[in-house]
Write an enzyme that holds these catalytic residues in place. Structure first.
Site, PDB file in Angstrom:
ATOM      1  N   GLU A  54       7.944 -43.483-107.826  1.00  0.00           N
ATOM      2  CA  GLU A  54       7.455 -44.603-107.012  1.00  0.00           C
ATOM      3  C   GLU A  54       8.427 -44.961-105.892  1.00  0.00           C
ATOM      4  O   GLU A  54       9.634 -44.909-106.064  1.00  0.00           O
ATOM      5  CB  GLU A  54       7.212 -45.844-107.883  1.00  0.00           C
ATOM      6  CG  GLU A  54       6.222 -45.632-109.019  1.00  0.00           C
ATOM      7  CD  GLU A  54       4.812 -45.315-108.538  1.00  0.00           C
ATOM      8  OE1 GLU A  54       4.540 -45.444-107.328  1.00  0.00           O
ATOM      9  OE2 GLU A  54       3.982 -44.931-109.383  1.00  0.00           O
ATOM     10  N   PHE A  56       9.994 -47.465-102.653  1.00  0.00           N
ATOM     11  CA  PHE A  56      10.672 -48.759-102.574  1.00  0.00           C
ATOM     12  C   PHE A  56       9.697 -49.941-102.620  1.00  0.00           C
ATOM     13  O   PHE A  56       9.928 -50.927-103.319  1.00  0.00           O
ATOM     14  CB  PHE A  56      11.466 -48.811-101.259  1.00  0.00           C
ATOM     15  CG  PHE A  56      12.389 -49.973-101.132  1.00  0.00           C
ATOM     16  CD1 PHE A  56      13.647 -49.936-101.712  1.00  0.00           C
ATOM     17  CD2 PHE A  56      12.018 -51.104-100.430  1.00  0.00           C
ATOM     18  CE1 PHE A  56      14.519 -51.014-101.590  1.00  0.00           C
ATOM     19  CE2 PHE A  56      12.887 -52.183-100.298  1.00  0.00           C
ATOM     20  CZ  PHE A  56      14.132 -52.140-100.883  1.00  0.00           C
ATOM     21  N   HIS A 291       3.695 -50.039 -87.467  1.00  0.00           N
ATOM     22  CA  HIS A 291       4.242 -49.216 -88.556  1.00  0.00           C
ATOM     23  C   HIS A 291       3.378 -47.975 -88.651  1.00  0.00           C
ATOM     24  O   HIS A 291       2.216 -48.036 -89.050  1.00  0.00           O
ATOM     25  CB  HIS A 291       4.246 -49.951 -89.902  1.00  0.00           C
ATOM     26  CG  HIS A 291       4.635 -49.029 -91.022  1.00  0.00           C
ATOM     27  ND1 HIS A 291       3.914 -48.896 -92.186  1.00  0.00           N
ATOM     28  CD2 HIS A 291       5.677 -48.152 -91.122  1.00  0.00           C
ATOM     29  CE1 HIS A 291       4.495 -47.988 -92.952  1.00  0.00           C
ATOM     30  NE2 HIS A 291       5.551 -47.520 -92.339  1.00  0.00           N
ATOM     31  N   ASP A 374      13.523 -52.447 -90.120  1.00  0.00           N
ATOM     32  CA  ASP A 374      12.247 -52.116 -89.470  1.00  0.00           C
ATOM     33  C   ASP A 374      11.150 -53.108 -89.889  1.00  0.00           C
ATOM     34  O   ASP A 374      10.398 -53.609 -89.048  1.00  0.00           O
ATOM     35  CB  ASP A 374      11.804 -50.699 -89.860  1.00  0.00           C
ATOM     36  CG  ASP A 374      12.339 -49.642 -88.901  1.00  0.00           C
ATOM     37  OD1 ASP A 374      12.853 -50.018 -87.826  1.00  0.00           O
ATOM     38  OD2 ASP A 374      12.222 -48.440 -89.215  1.00  0.00           O
ATOM     39  N   THR A 391       2.168 -49.355 -98.823  1.00  0.00           N
ATOM     40  CA  THR A 391       2.802 -50.557 -99.386  1.00  0.00           C
ATOM     41  C   THR A 391       3.896 -51.069 -98.446  1.00  0.00           C
ATOM     42  O   THR A 391       4.209 -52.251 -98.450  1.00  0.00           O
ATOM     43  CB  THR A 391       3.401 -50.305-100.794  1.00  0.00           C
ATOM     44  OG1 THR A 391       4.296 -49.198-100.730  1.00  0.00           O
ATOM     45  CG2 THR A 391       2.321 -50.020-101.818  1.00  0.00           C
TER      46      THR A 391
HETATM   47  N1  LIG Z   1      13.001 -46.848 -91.714  1.00  0.00           N
HETATM   48  C1  LIG Z   1      11.721 -46.643 -92.023  1.00  0.00           C
HETATM   49  N2  LIG Z   1      11.419 -46.032 -93.191  1.00  0.00           N
HETATM   50  C2  LIG Z   1      10.118 -45.847 -93.487  1.00  0.00           C
HETATM   51  C3  LIG Z   1       9.076 -46.262 -92.629  1.00  0.00           C
HETATM   52  N3  LIG Z   1       7.906 -45.942 -93.208  1.00  0.00           N
HETATM   53  C4  LIG Z   1       8.209 -45.351 -94.382  1.00  0.00           C
HETATM   54  N4  LIG Z   1       9.544 -45.294 -94.573  1.00  0.00           N
HETATM   55  C5  LIG Z   1      10.283 -44.739 -95.699  1.00  0.00           C
HETATM   56  O1  LIG Z   1       9.369 -44.172 -96.593  1.00  0.00           O
HETATM   57  C6  LIG Z   1       9.219 -44.991 -97.741  1.00  0.00           C
HETATM   58  C7  LIG Z   1       7.737 -45.182 -97.981  1.00  0.00           C
HETATM   59  O2  LIG Z   1       7.517 -45.346 -99.301  1.00  0.00           O
HETATM   60  P1  LIG Z   1       6.953 -46.686 -99.915  1.00  0.00           P
HETATM   61  O3  LIG Z   1       7.987 -47.733 -99.814  1.00  0.00           O
HETATM   62  O4  LIG Z   1       6.461 -46.277-101.239  1.00  0.00           O
HETATM   63  O5  LIG Z   1       5.705 -47.102 -98.997  1.00  0.00           O
HETATM   64  P2  LIG Z   1       4.321 -46.300 -98.878  1.00  0.00           P
HETATM   65  O6  LIG Z   1       4.512 -44.938 -99.448  1.00  0.00           O
HETATM   66  O7  LIG Z   1       4.035 -46.307 -97.419  1.00  0.00           O
HETATM   67  O8  LIG Z   1       3.313 -47.074 -99.678  1.00  0.00           O
HETATM   68  C8  LIG Z   1       9.902 -46.297 -97.456  1.00  0.00           C
HETATM   69  O9  LIG Z   1      10.418 -46.935 -98.593  1.00  0.00           O
HETATM   70  C9  LIG Z   1      10.978 -45.867 -96.475  1.00  0.00           C
HETATM   71  O10 LIG Z   1      12.084 -45.330 -97.158  1.00  0.00           O
HETATM   72  C10 LIG Z   1       9.441 -46.895 -91.400  1.00  0.00           C
HETATM   73  O11 LIG Z   1       8.601 -47.298 -90.593  1.00  0.00           O
HETATM   74  N5  LIG Z   1      10.770 -47.059 -91.155  1.00  0.00           N
HETATM   75 MG   LIG Z   2       4.893 -44.703-101.691  1.00  0.00          MG
END
Ligand SMILES: Nc1nc2c(ncn2[C@@H]2O[C@H](COP(=O)(O)OP(=O)(O)O)[C@@H](O)[C@H]2O)c(=O)[nH]1
Ligand SMILES: [Mg+2]
Ligand SMILES: *[C@@H]1O[C@H](CO)[C@@H](O)[C@H](O)[C@H]1NC(C)=O
Length: 433
Positions: A54, A56, A291, A374, A391
């Protein structure tokens, strides 16, 4: 004797959090929120972990469930929630940083704010107080036949799959435990559950007597009545204030590049327990934030992730509608892809800004800190456009609900190329006080 001594240790530990590192902002008094520690009821500790796959931002939602459980437990018994160190997340891929693990919560969140919702402590502090062990460990799993009809149930039983724990010669149990190699559990069980978070309360209070309990796969706990629609969920959510150093970096960036500050944007932060905004109170800085989730989402949600060209077209429409010239881009896209996207917008005289830390700053902030910055900058934009079912995007929506933005300036998303521009927009989750 256990009670009073614990109390002292605990207050001391909380003081360590508060008195160091937060010197310039001692708004919060965590100890005021601690339950009554009478000697007859020694403090108990709840630890947890989440499925390693999972990301963050789902983990933040799991925190809200466990924090509410601990809050409800504290109505009857003193419990402290032990915060699981952050680390080894799939998305934390910056190769400039060696190993991103054992990161404490204070790196990302304001611990004193969390503690105004439920008593919390860092894992390292737990080890100092209770040693390298937990008494009971439960691995939450589904029932063998999977989900049948809905009824709440939980049962200690055989493990359905090979658990990620093994027994040592001395009888103790070893597992991943956030990379803490000496940490063990005295007793391990698999437990099948199909249950709301509140249902864990009688189990923890009445079925077991251990001082310390670890629930692994805590994402199996279901919000139930305390879901996104409820005041309780939002109270937990509001307590998740980002750490001050990260907010400061976000503010500096807003001021320097985006003509954005809290006074003119009407986004001033108060201690969350005093903060109550209406939709439309916040104005936001003179930029649109996007985003743009890429990477694994290109495969997982290919239909809803637009091409760079079509995404740029959609962004231009928003900029025109709101008469704005600046775009803030948050994305997980590889650099070349982000550059390409920015070049497309440049042809239409749109300047795109990204937060890009120096290597030294990246080492300090880590990927998680950069992601929060961000999110923070996105949360302060006049208008936000997110990505389908991300998320990461959802947490930005909530941040904007807390700040008091008009909902039409928040609940927008990019549409996939085939979906067309009128695609279904995100669910509006109203903040509840
Ligand atoms: N710095 C940055 N990291 C991002 C961004 N989008 C995704 N990430 C990275 O990719 C992860 C996406 O995983 P998650 O938190 O599970 O969100 P989800 O997968 O989009 O539902 C984030 O926790 C970040 O580490 C962004 O716009 N900026
Ligand atoms: Mg995710
Ligand atoms: C907890 O105790 C109750 C009452 O003894 C029992 O019915 C229930 O099955 C127990 N729960 C678990 C998960 O063992």
């Amino acid at each position: 004797m256990a009670g009073p001594v614990d109390l002292q240790i605990l207050l001391l530990l909380l003081c360590v959090h508060q008195c160091q590192g937060h010197s310039n902002e001692n708004l919060y008094q965590a100890k005021d929120n601690l339950p009554d520690y009478s000697p007859s009821k020694p403090t108990r500790y709840l630890l947890y972990d989440v499925n390693p796959g999972e990301g963050f931002n789902l983990r933040r939602d799991v925190y809200m469930r466990v924090a509410n459980l601990v809050k409800f437990l504290n109505e009857d018994e003193p419990w402290v929630l032990v915060l699981p160190p952050w680390g080894r997340l799939y998305h934390w891929q910056s190769h400039e940083i060696p190993l991103q693990s054992k990161i404490s919560w204070k790196h990302f969140f304001d611990i004193n704010s969390l503690a105004l919702h439920a008593p919390v402590m860092e894992f390292e502090d737990y080890i100092k107080a209770m040693g390298n062990k937990v008494e009971r460990l439960f691995y939450l799993q589904r029932f063998k036949g999977g989900w049948t009809k809905w009824e709440e149930k939980m049962e200690i039983c055989d493990c359905v799959e090979e658990p990620r724990y093994h027994q040592l010669a001395n009888g103790k149990w070893r597992g991943q435990f956030f990379g803490y190699e000496d940490f063990v559990a005295d007793k391990f069980d698999c437990m099948s559950t199909q249950a709301y978070l509140l249902t864990f309360k009688p189990f923890l209070m009445k079925n077991i007597t251990a001082r310390s309990v670890f629930l692994d796969r805590a994402e199996s706990m279901i919000h139930g009545q305390y879901s996104e629609w409820s005041r309780e969920w939002w109270t937990a959510r509001r307590s998740m204030v980002f750490a001050k150093p990260l907010r400061d970096i976000g503010d500096k960036f807003r001021k320097e590049f985006l003509d954005s500050d809290d006074i003119s944007d009407k986004t001033e932060l108060e201690v969350w327990t005093n903060m109550k905004r209406n939709h439309g109170d916040a104005k936001g800085g003179p930029y649109i934030a996007l985003h743009f989730r890429r990477k694994d989402y290109l495969y997982a949600h290919g239909k809803e992730v637009p091409s760079l060209e079509i995404a740029a077209k959609q962004v231009l429409k928003y900029l025109k509608k709101y008469n704005l010239k600046k775009l803030f881009l948050a994305t997980d896209a590889p650099n070349e892809e982000a550059e390409e996207f920015m070049n497309i917008l440049k042809k239409s005289q749109i300047k795109t800004y990204r937060y890009r830390p120096s290597i030294d700053n990246l080492k300090e902030l880590k990927d998680g800190g950069v992601a929060i910055i961000d999110q923070y900058i996105c949360a302060h934009a006049r208008v936000f456009i997110g990505s389908y079912v991300s998320t990461f995007t959802f947490r930005i929506h909530e941040e904007r609900e807390i700040l008091g933005f008009k909902q039409e300036a928040t609940f927008n998303r990019l549409c996939g190329d085939e979906e067309g521009e009128e695609c279904e927009q995100p669910t509006k989750w109203d903040i509840k006080y």
